[in-house]
Design an enzyme around this catalytic site. Sequence first.
Site, PDB file in Angstrom:
ATOM      1  N   GLU A  55      37.232  37.716  49.741  1.00  0.00           N
ATOM      2  CA  GLU A  55      37.581  39.069  50.176  1.00  0.00           C
ATOM      3  C   GLU A  55      37.664  39.924  48.922  1.00  0.00           C
ATOM      4  O   GLU A  55      38.695  40.002  48.268  1.00  0.00           O
ATOM      5  CB  GLU A  55      38.919  39.091  50.927  1.00  0.00           C
ATOM      6  N   ASP A  67      41.721  30.051  55.890  1.00  0.00           N
ATOM      7  CA  ASP A  67      42.028  31.207  55.066  1.00  0.00           C
ATOM      8  C   ASP A  67      42.804  30.707  53.858  1.00  0.00           C
ATOM      9  O   ASP A  67      43.782  29.965  54.017  1.00  0.00           O
ATOM     10  CB  ASP A  67      42.892  32.183  55.887  1.00  0.00           C
ATOM     11  N   HIS A  90      40.279  41.271  61.378  1.00  0.00           N
ATOM     12  CA  HIS A  90      41.665  41.424  61.824  1.00  0.00           C
ATOM     13  C   HIS A  90      42.427  42.537  61.113  1.00  0.00           C
ATOM     14  O   HIS A  90      43.582  42.795  61.433  1.00  0.00           O
ATOM     15  CB  HIS A  90      42.406  40.094  61.627  1.00  0.00           C
ATOM     16  N   ASP A  91      41.793  43.162  60.121  1.00  0.00           N
ATOM     17  CA  ASP A  91      42.446  44.268  59.400  1.00  0.00           C
ATOM     18  C   ASP A  91      41.871  45.627  59.779  1.00  0.00           C
ATOM     19  O   ASP A  91      42.304  46.649  59.251  1.00  0.00           O
ATOM     20  CB  ASP A  91      42.228  44.112  57.883  1.00  0.00           C
ATOM     21  N   ASP A 115      41.472  35.081  50.537  1.00  0.00           N
ATOM     22  CA  ASP A 115      42.217  36.312  50.758  1.00  0.00           C
ATOM     23  C   ASP A 115      42.532  37.064  49.468  1.00  0.00           C
ATOM     24  O   ASP A 115      43.005  36.464  48.499  1.00  0.00           O
ATOM     25  CB  ASP A 115      43.537  35.935  51.449  1.00  0.00           C
TER      26      ASP A 115
END
Length: 555
Positions: A255, A97, A328-329, A198
């Site tokens: 993202e 990430d 994960h969000d 990210d």
Amino acid sequence: MKKWWHDKVAYQIYPKSFYDTNGDGIGDLKGIINKLDYLKELGIDIIWLSPIYCSPMVDQGYDISDYYNIDPSFGTMDDMETLLKETKKRNMYVIMDLVVNHCSDKHEWFRKALEDPDGEYGEYFYIREGKGNKPPCNWRSYFGGSVWKKIPNTNKYYFHAFAKEQPDLNWENPKVKEEIYKMINWWLDKGLAGFRIDAIINIKKDLSFQDFEADGDDGLCDMSKMLEKVIGIGDMLKELKEETFDKYDAFTVGEVFNAKEGELYKFIGKDGYFSSIFDFDMEVLGQEQSNRWYLNKDFTTNQLRDVIFKSQIEALGIGFKANIIENHDEPRGASRYIMDGECNDISKKALAIIEVMRRGIPFIYQGQEIGMTNNKVDCIDKFNDISTIENYDRAIREGFSKEEALRLVNKFSRDNARTPFQWDNSINAGFTKGTPWLQVNENYKEINAKLQIDDKDSVLSFYKKLINLRKSNEYKEVVVYGEFIPDLEVYDNVIAFYRKGANKCLMVIINYQNKEQIINFNKTYKILINNYKDLKFVNNELMLKPYQGIIIEIL
Ligand code: ISL
Ligand code: CA
């Protein structure tokens, strides 16, 4: 032009919740190494690790205090090197990430900036004078409150798009960019295959820092408003790619939430900034505004189908999106995309077909392959996620009762996806011998990997079948490169499309509802995958059972 990653299947690991080997209740790198064969067996090629760098963990590792080291709770750099070696042995790839919109307030750069806001390191961040005794502007951060935080004993403020412990890095400063490029290349030299990047769309700010009209009682306006207007992100992303990823033929997934209409080619086209970006269209369905969960609306299956189709068609002739059902969000896909009371192995398998058969790169989130579901939490204190607490408080401020606020956060909390992986039916679902950092979902005795590994009818085995189809010599070309063509839109709650390749044509038909559906059908076909034992086809009519999903080859 074909790329090495086009035919791959990716898997997101949230290391903290994957597998703990030393009993401290926190998943670790050794745990990941331990489970590589499980992932290989599933058919995974690329592993994305959520952040494992040194971090105070205010936002679970998305607040990085040292980009060059592994957080001790996850292990050591030696462990990381072992992981790279062990994945290579298995023909697997690791991407990390890349969190470079912001760092942690404990990062050396920020500590130096606080000591001397006017000095060299002050320039590493966005530091501005307040307006009288107010912050420089009225933008709201994603996790609530102003994007500005006052520096003690001054009238200066620093900018944070997320939590106040996550100060934004100043991408207008060449020195900052140089530091970031150096760090990225250092990791790529170590043997990483690339990065998931990210919140990258936030790096370009409108430096006039002008107020916008307030959109809430707090007098603030969501900072995404600024992102819609600001120009110049493209130059930054192009340079980033040229200075780093390009040199390594790295696989990168951005993202990116708000790519503007018609601009997808800039992101994932032939010379795009990234290899791929996530397809969030399913995730944002029913969302008025990110991170204000009480505004979220329910949606119908037809709406779900329409966003999937629209998003798939958008990418045709341009590139490959990274296809997700959850991450994960987000809440667990099985809980979010299957109607209440209808969630079972059959419907989870229907969802699995959507995951793997869309055109693009499937990204499976840990636990999705065994059908993990949302957790039920009876008290706000048992949540850990920073945005859950903020959403709860905000809902209450806006007039919801405590019960309603709790129900709301149960539905959307990021902790839903972060509960420990359910390996088996032993204590703590076999995740840890100690006390897990976050409560294990109590359904682990019914839903766990061990139960499913040898059961050929399990959700896990179904995922394996789908991935095998994608990888088979016979169908690889059509599943990876085949065009996406919608069909049967006249039927409510039916999600059907073709994947049309150079020599083969597949069709996916999913009766995405809890009742039977008859479909007129006059084609000759061969069944490749079916989430029921049989398929009723009489007199040119397909009789699909509730949530029946099939993949057929049109002959
Ligand atoms: O949540 C969003 C849209 O639904 C966006 O507001 C936001 O850009 C997104 O959540 C960004 O997420 C990433 O960066 C965050 C971190 O907390 C998340 O876990 C991560 O995925 C800050 O680093
Ligand atoms: Ca551990």
